[in-house]
Design an enzyme around this catalytic site. Sequence first.
Site, PDB file in Angstrom:
ATOM      1  N   ASP A 217     -25.098 -39.661  -6.322  1.00  0.00           N
ATOM      2  CA  ASP A 217     -25.718 -38.384  -5.951  1.00  0.00           C
ATOM      3  C   ASP A 217     -26.950 -38.180  -6.820  1.00  0.00           C
ATOM      4  O   ASP A 217     -27.532 -39.144  -7.295  1.00  0.00           O
ATOM      5  CB  ASP A 217     -24.706 -37.236  -6.111  1.00  0.00           C
ATOM      6  CG  ASP A 217     -24.932 -36.106  -5.107  1.00  0.00           C
ATOM      7  OD1 ASP A 217     -26.032 -35.522  -5.119  1.00  0.00           O
ATOM      8  OD2 ASP A 217     -24.020 -35.806  -4.309  1.00  0.00           O
ATOM      9  N   HIS A 240     -29.634 -40.013  -5.592  1.00  0.00           N
ATOM     10  CA  HIS A 240     -30.409 -39.165  -4.684  1.00  0.00           C
ATOM     11  C   HIS A 240     -31.678 -38.624  -5.328  1.00  0.00           C
ATOM     12  O   HIS A 240     -32.332 -37.756  -4.768  1.00  0.00           O
ATOM     13  CB  HIS A 240     -29.550 -38.004  -4.175  1.00  0.00           C
ATOM     14  CG  HIS A 240     -28.404 -38.440  -3.303  1.00  0.00           C
ATOM     15  ND1 HIS A 240     -27.501 -37.553  -2.765  1.00  0.00           N
ATOM     16  CD2 HIS A 240     -28.025 -39.678  -2.877  1.00  0.00           C
ATOM     17  CE1 HIS A 240     -26.608 -38.220  -2.038  1.00  0.00           C
ATOM     18  NE2 HIS A 240     -26.908 -39.513  -2.107  1.00  0.00           N
TER      19      HIS A 240
END
Length: 392
Positions: A217, A240
């Site tokens: 993430d 991310h």
Amino acid sequence: MSSHRLLLLLVAFTALLALTTAAEYNVVDYGARPDGGTDSAGAFLAAWGAACNDTGRSGSRPVLRVPAGRFLLSQAYFKGPCRSAGVVVAIDNNGTVFAPPALDSKAWIMFHHADGLAIRGGTLDGQGQEYWACKKVGNCTGQGPRTLDISQSKGVSVKQLTLLNSKVFHMAIFDCTGVTVQGIQIIAPANSPNTDGIHVSHSRHVSILNTTIGTGDDCVSLGPGTSNVLIRDIECGPGHGISIGSLGWQDGEEGVRNVTVDRAVLTGTTNGLRIKTWAMPNSGSVTNVSFSRVTMNRVANPILVDQNYCPRKVDCPGNSSGVQISNISYTDIEGTSATPVAVKFNCSSTNPCSGIKLTNIRLAYKHKRPAQAKCGNAGGSTSGEVRPPSCF
């Protein structure tokens, strides 16, 4: 010099050394066993209690020592305030503290009201593999614990620490002032869900320096109420990217302001530099943000503002974000985009982005092919070389 005088000097020096040497509280002395199988939570908490109640010697901070070995820690809540100026949690380089595979709680290791806390060295292993597997098939109970949770504390530093395979967030900083994270490493697989590297919210004067993060993430995410943040010399990937948000889920959220990201390298990430807000009414804001000297290597969305975030298509379809985004600068951003659109400003129709500045942007699509820029409800200015050409 007479032998008597020499002896007096030696005694005085020994006494001075005793006064200036910090007291150490070794978890093994309190019953912890580095055998990888015995729960050492009680010993860790007892050592913390002793260190926290130490008044300190001539201003030195007491040390909670974790020696070499593998220590199983079921869960630990280290609570202050402490009597000293702070406790140093020193984990030897060959020391690993690891979590049980199953843990139904919001946090695994928590420090609360721990002013002056310093964490040094060693490894915290969240053992998240079992939790990720159950989450993938949808039969997990509970939210899943963060590995390291630091809240309502001042003057905190975390250095030379390795965080592995957290069940969810690796490090969460909440309602803190004056936090320095430096020289740490965070590692989790690209397909591990919701394993943000460092999440900061409702905190002020936070520095994240010389750190390497690869997760499933966001490498770094900044939540509501965060201000005066410096992120410098970061390597990110997989993950991310570096994100502000998501913001605007609840009305009345505090904004994010005065953020500097300088000297970062992002490799193979889903996003590069992202600002994300829910497509819902809100009175929040993002202002005075500077991104500079950032290299993108095959990043899917190198520069992205998304104010129409609505992943579950509930509550927000047809709405527009109320978060006001202004005074955002991008300087010396270069590298390659894994998708044709390297720059995208998807801003709110009711609260357009304003004051965006692009300076010396050099982004190509894959192997030096021209990339594109797309704008919606965004205004700003450019200077120097800007590739892809601005869409303002």
